[in-house]
Write a protein that holds these residues in place. Structure first.
Motif, short mmCIF file in Angstrom:
data_model
loop_
_atom_site.label_atom_id
_atom_site.label_comp_id
_atom_site.label_asym_id
_atom_site.label_seq_id
_atom_site.Cartn_x
_atom_site.Cartn_y
_atom_site.Cartn_z
N ASN A 159 -29.48 23.59 -27.82
CA ASN A 159 -29.21 23.46 -26.40
C ASN A 159 -27.95 24.20 -25.96
O ASN A 159 -27.99 25.07 -25.09
N PRO A 160 -26.78 23.91 -26.55
CA PRO A 160 -25.58 24.65 -26.14
C PRO A 160 -25.62 26.12 -26.54
O PRO A 160 -25.02 26.96 -25.87
N SER A 189 -31.40 29.19 -13.50
CA SER A 189 -31.67 27.77 -13.31
C SER A 189 -33.10 27.43 -13.72
O SER A 189 -33.37 26.35 -14.27
N GLN A 190 -34.05 28.35 -13.46
CA GLN A 190 -35.43 28.13 -13.87
C GLN A 190 -35.56 28.13 -15.40
O GLN A 190 -36.31 27.32 -15.97
N LEU A 191 -34.84 29.03 -16.04
CA LEU A 191 -34.85 29.05 -17.50
C LEU A 191 -34.27 27.76 -18.07
O LEU A 191 -34.80 27.19 -19.03
N LEU A 192 -33.15 27.33 -17.49
CA LEU A 192 -32.51 26.12 -17.99
C LEU A 192 -33.36 24.89 -17.74
O LEU A 192 -33.37 23.95 -18.54
N ARG A 193 -34.09 24.88 -16.62
CA ARG A 193 -34.97 23.75 -16.33
C ARG A 193 -36.05 23.64 -17.41
O ARG A 193 -36.34 22.55 -17.91
N VAL A 196 -34.40 22.37 -20.66
CA VAL A 196 -34.06 20.95 -20.63
C VAL A 196 -35.31 20.08 -20.70
O VAL A 196 -35.35 19.08 -21.43
N GLU A 197 -36.36 20.46 -19.97
CA GLU A 197 -37.57 19.64 -19.89
C GLU A 197 -38.41 19.69 -21.16
O GLU A 197 -39.16 18.76 -21.43
N ASN A 198 -38.31 20.78 -21.92
CA ASN A 198 -39.23 20.96 -23.03
C ASN A 198 -38.59 20.94 -24.42
O ASN A 198 -39.31 20.84 -25.41
N ALA A 245 -43.96 24.89 -31.29
CA ALA A 245 -42.70 24.16 -31.12
C ALA A 245 -41.86 24.85 -30.06
O ALA A 245 -41.75 26.08 -30.06
N PRO A 246 -41.28 24.12 -29.12
CA PRO A 246 -40.53 24.75 -28.03
C PRO A 246 -39.27 25.45 -28.51
O PRO A 246 -38.63 25.03 -29.47
N MET A 247 -38.95 26.53 -27.84
CA MET A 247 -37.72 27.28 -28.09
C MET A 247 -37.64 27.79 -29.53
O MET A 247 -36.55 28.02 -30.05
N LEU A 248 -38.80 28.03 -30.14
CA LEU A 248 -38.80 28.47 -31.54
C LEU A 248 -38.63 29.98 -31.64
O LEU A 248 -37.98 30.48 -32.57
N LEU A 249 -39.18 30.72 -30.70
CA LEU A 249 -39.17 32.19 -30.78
C LEU A 249 -37.97 32.81 -30.06
O LEU A 249 -37.58 33.94 -30.39
#
Length: 337
Positions: A159-160, A189-193, A196-198, A245-249
């Motif tokens: 996350n950070p 902001s759309q990327l961060l949303r 955060v959500e996924n 898995a989210p944020m894996l790539l």
């Protein structure tokens, strides 16, 4: 229902019933009265008690103390003692009223001894199978718990890490194109949303993950597109209902821009992503500048992604990282869900 099936006492009772049914399988048609049936149960409980004594008092000598000769010696003594007990009880009490008695040979010591050995093997075999299942499940649960702790720690780092890199990109755009800062803030902001959500989900749709990566690449184009050749190619088969898995790539994509564009000379970033028959292939190429600018890095992106791949896709992925004179190449192949 699952908890009931995995209850230890129910499993023990199931072993008892299974052993009794197996023991009387050839003789059930001879049961003519309830008295004969109960006498058969008493006889079987003596056999079952012998097996349990062996299990709790003698088997640890073999399995924990590793003394096979001692175990065999005590087992023989126990069998002989129970042979005498069964012989006396069977003749005086059970056989007079039980369906088990068919011939005079059943009144001999060696018949009782053979019966004890047969039921011991049957009962201990069933018990050891169940205990092996329990041990394996306990081991699996420990591994799952350990992996979940690791994943939570990795997500806590992710996350950070992504937040740091994204705002670093936004800062670079604001310096070059201050009039476009507000539009870029909206994109960030759309990327961060999405992040955060996924990020706390176990899996997300591959389509959503690709849209997220595409948006990130578009953001990087705003920052370095004027001096960097950026290519992104994505192809997929007819079935688009894959999960990942989210944020894996994204760490592999981030890495190409972070290290491939940290110079004032012309550079390139090439990202090829394809999905065919459930297998994902990601190849990233980026130039290695001759004169690199000093970049701030948390140094956890690739190591984080590598560790998550190891936990989430064991034996279902292949990762190759090659650094050549003028380019850096990453190739990831993995099986999707």
């Amino acid at each position: 229902m699952r908890k009931i099936l995995e209850n230890k006492w129910l499993q023990e009772f199931a072993i008892l019933v299974f052993s009794f049914v197996l023991f009387t399988l050839n003789d059930w048609i001879l049961i003519l009265s309830w008295k004969g049936f109960w006498m058969g149960i008493v006889y079987f409980l003596l056999l079952y008690g012998h097996a349990q004594i062996n299990r709790f008092f003698l088997l640890p000598i073999l399995l924990k103390k590793h003394q096979p000769l001692t175990y065999i010696l005590f087992s023989i003594v126990l069998i002989l003692v129970f042979s005498v007990i069964l012989h006396e009880v069977a003749i005086e009490v059970i056989y007079k009223n039980c369906f088990l008695y068919k011939t005079s040979m059943q009144k001999t010591y060696h018949f009782q001894l053979g019966t004890l050995v047969g039921t011991l093997i049957c009962i201990l075999g069933s018990i050891q199978l169940i205990e092996h299942y329990r041990d394996q499940k306990k081991k699996t649960n420990k591994e799952l718990l350990y992996n979940q702790i690791q994943l939570n720690a990795l997500k806590g780092q992710l996350n950070p890490h992504f937040l740091f890199n994204t705002f670093n990109t936004l800062y670079g755009i604001s310096l070059q194109y201050p009039e476009r800062t507000s539009d870029m803030i909206m994109r960030v902001s759309q990327l961060l949303r999405y992040q955060v959500e996924n990020s706390q989900k176990e899996y997300v749709s591959l389509e959503d993950e690709i849209d997220f990566i595409s948006s990130y690449i578009e953001l990087e184009k705003e920052r370095v597109g004027y001096r960097c050749e950026i290519e992104f190619d994505y192809k997929t088969d007819a079935d688009s209902n894959y999960m990942i898995a989210p944020m894996l790539l994204i760490p592999f994509v981030e890495n190409t821009f972070k290290h491939g564009t940290c110079a004032i000379e012309n550079c390139f970033v090439k990202i090829n992503l394809s999905v065919n028959n459930g297998k994902l292939r990601l190849e990233t190429l980026n130039s290695i500048p001759e004169k690199k600018r000093k970049i701030v890095s948390t140094k956890i992106g690739l190591s984080n992604a590598t560790e998550r791949l190891r936990i989430l896709y064991p034996k279902k992925h292949n990762l190759e990282i090659q650094q050549e004179a003028k380019q850096y190449r990453v190739l990831l192949e993995m099986d999707l869900l």
